[in-house]
Structures are given as C-alpha cells and as structure tokens.
Design a protein around this motif. Sequence first.
Motif, PDB file in Angstrom:
ATOM      1  N   ILE A   9       0.847  -1.199   0.000  1.00 40.28           N
ATOM      2  CA  ILE A   9       0.000   0.000   0.000  1.00 40.28           C
ATOM      3  C   ILE A   9       0.879   1.245   0.000  1.00 40.28           C
ATOM      4  O   ILE A   9       0.622   2.207  -0.733  1.00 40.28           O
ATOM      5  N   GLN A  10       1.956   1.221   0.795  1.00 40.13           N
ATOM      6  CA  GLN A  10       2.861   2.369   0.906  1.00 40.13           C
ATOM      7  C   GLN A  10       3.547   2.696  -0.424  1.00 40.13           C
ATOM      8  O   GLN A  10       4.008   3.812  -0.623  1.00 40.13           O
ATOM      9  N   TYR A 124      -6.099   4.671  -2.745  1.00 34.55           N
ATOM     10  CA  TYR A 124      -5.316   3.462  -3.034  1.00 34.55           C
ATOM     11  C   TYR A 124      -6.114   2.490  -3.907  1.00 34.55           C
ATOM     12  O   TYR A 124      -5.617   2.006  -4.928  1.00 34.55           O
ATOM     13  N   PHE A 125      -7.339   2.205  -3.513  1.00 37.84           N
ATOM     14  CA  PHE A 125      -8.147   1.261  -4.295  1.00 37.84           C
ATOM     15  C   PHE A 125      -8.499   1.823  -5.671  1.00 37.84           C
ATOM     16  O   PHE A 125      -8.575   1.072  -6.643  1.00 37.84           O
ATOM     17  N   ARG A 126      -8.694   3.136  -5.764  1.00 35.61           N
ATOM     18  CA  ARG A 126      -8.938   3.736  -7.083  1.00 35.61           C
ATOM     19  C   ARG A 126      -7.733   3.512  -7.990  1.00 35.61           C
ATOM     20  O   ARG A 126      -7.877   3.146  -9.154  1.00 35.61           O
ATOM     21  N   ILE A 127      -6.538   3.693  -7.467  1.00 31.92           N
ATOM     22  CA  ILE A 127      -5.314   3.444  -8.240  1.00 31.92           C
ATOM     23  C   ILE A 127      -5.257   1.982  -8.672  1.00 31.92           C
ATOM     24  O   ILE A 127      -4.953   1.676  -9.828  1.00 31.92           O
ATOM     25  N   SER A 132      -5.773  -2.016 -12.937  1.00 29.31           N
ATOM     26  CA  SER A 132      -6.395  -3.256 -13.393  1.00 29.31           C
ATOM     27  C   SER A 132      -7.086  -3.056 -14.741  1.00 29.31           C
ATOM     28  O   SER A 132      -6.977  -3.893 -15.638  1.00 29.31           O
ATOM     29  N   LEU A 133      -7.775  -1.948 -14.886  1.00 28.14           N
ATOM     30  CA  LEU A 133      -8.452  -1.656 -16.150  1.00 28.14           C
ATOM     31  C   LEU A 133      -7.452  -1.515 -17.287  1.00 28.14           C
ATOM     32  O   LEU A 133      -7.652  -2.066 -18.378  1.00 28.14           O
ATOM     33  N   VAL A 134      -6.357  -0.804 -17.046  1.00 24.63           N
ATOM     34  CA  VAL A 134      -5.320  -0.635 -18.079  1.00 24.63           C
ATOM     35  C   VAL A 134      -4.737  -1.994 -18.457  1.00 24.63           C
ATOM     36  O   VAL A 134      -4.560  -2.301 -19.638  1.00 24.63           O
ATOM     37  N   THR A 135      -4.449  -2.831 -17.456  1.00 28.08           N
ATOM     38  CA  THR A 135      -3.897  -4.162 -17.717  1.00 28.08           C
ATOM     39  C   THR A 135      -4.859  -4.995 -18.560  1.00 28.08           C
ATOM     40  O   THR A 135      -4.449  -5.666 -19.518  1.00 28.08           O
TER      41      THR A 135
END
Length: 193
Positions: A9-10, A124-127, A132-135
């Motif tokens: 996370i950090q 963090y979860f938005r990132i 994930s979407l880009v991948t």
Amino acid sequence: MINVLLSQIQEKVLLTDQDQEAIATFFISKKLRKRQYLLQEGDVCKHLAFVAKGLLRSYNIDEKGNEHISIFGWEGWWVSDLNSFLSGVPAVFNIDAIEDSELMMISLVDYDRLTLAVPIMDRYFRILFQNSLVTKERRLMSAISHTAEEKYLNLAESNPHVIKRIPQNLIASYLGFTPETLSRIKKNLALKR
C-alpha cells in the motif's frame, strides 16, 4: 503478512502510523494449500484477497470443459471476482492456489468501513482499479492483435520471475492456446537463438 500488505500500500499512497494500525484491523489472514479453492464458480465472492505469499489463478471453464485463465495473482497482487464481490451475484470465476499461499482478505462491509475510516485507502483502491483496467485493456489488445509467439514473449519479458513458477499448461491456457502450441513456440524461439 500484514506487513507485506502495508508495504505494498505504501508504494502507492502515504500512510501514517495511525493509518497502518487501523488498516490492520480490517483484514483477516488465510492460508491456502496448493490446489485449494479460494472461490468456486456459482458461489458469491465474499472477500477481496491480497496475495502476501504464493501464486493463485482466476479462471472459468467453458461448456466443453476447457479452462480459460483470466489472471495469475502472485505476491503483491489482489484477486477476486470483482463483480460478484461488489454486487453479490454468483461468481463466474474459480480462484485456486497454484502454490501454497498466504492471503490477507477483506469483506465488502469492512472494505466500505475501511475507506471511510482511512480515507487515503479510497485513493489506493482507485489506483488499483485503474491499473487493473489498463492491464485488462492491454491484454484484450494483445489477444486480438498479437501472434501467439508475441503473446508468449510479452508475458515472458514482463514477468520473467513468475513465469518460471507457472506450469506450461497453465501458461498456455492464460495465453489462449494449447500446450502443444506453447511447446512449438518455445522450440522455435530456442532454434532462433
């Protein structure tokens, strides 16, 4: 295991000591043995799981009995049937362990509570979801525009440390071709070198 999660996370957001203490209270740990299921198709996905150690796969099986792997999840990755987790509908994916694995898991109720209690976790979860979407977009483009050899080379170059841990039949399933095709590709690549 919580330290592995907090460290990951950090890498994306800055946490205070108070944030770290709070985050730890929302997660439970789980160990999976090799071949043990985390989720089976048709069940409702109750947790979002962070892989602290080990290797998992998410896949479905078509009407002909063919397995189609959608993702591998290794250390530092998250695995879930996200639609099932967020909406409570039956899962369309199976998730099981390729290796003995250790997970940190959070329920939807605790996920919502966590993002309210530690607001930086929402970022963090938005990132994570954006990445994930880009991948997935890149994987889709690769599936429709690259040759089988290019697909294998892209996977091998982007994940050399992990590809050695995955059995060849599972790599073939992930790439969308037969184990025989993968053997032929690897043989042709070896001849070119």
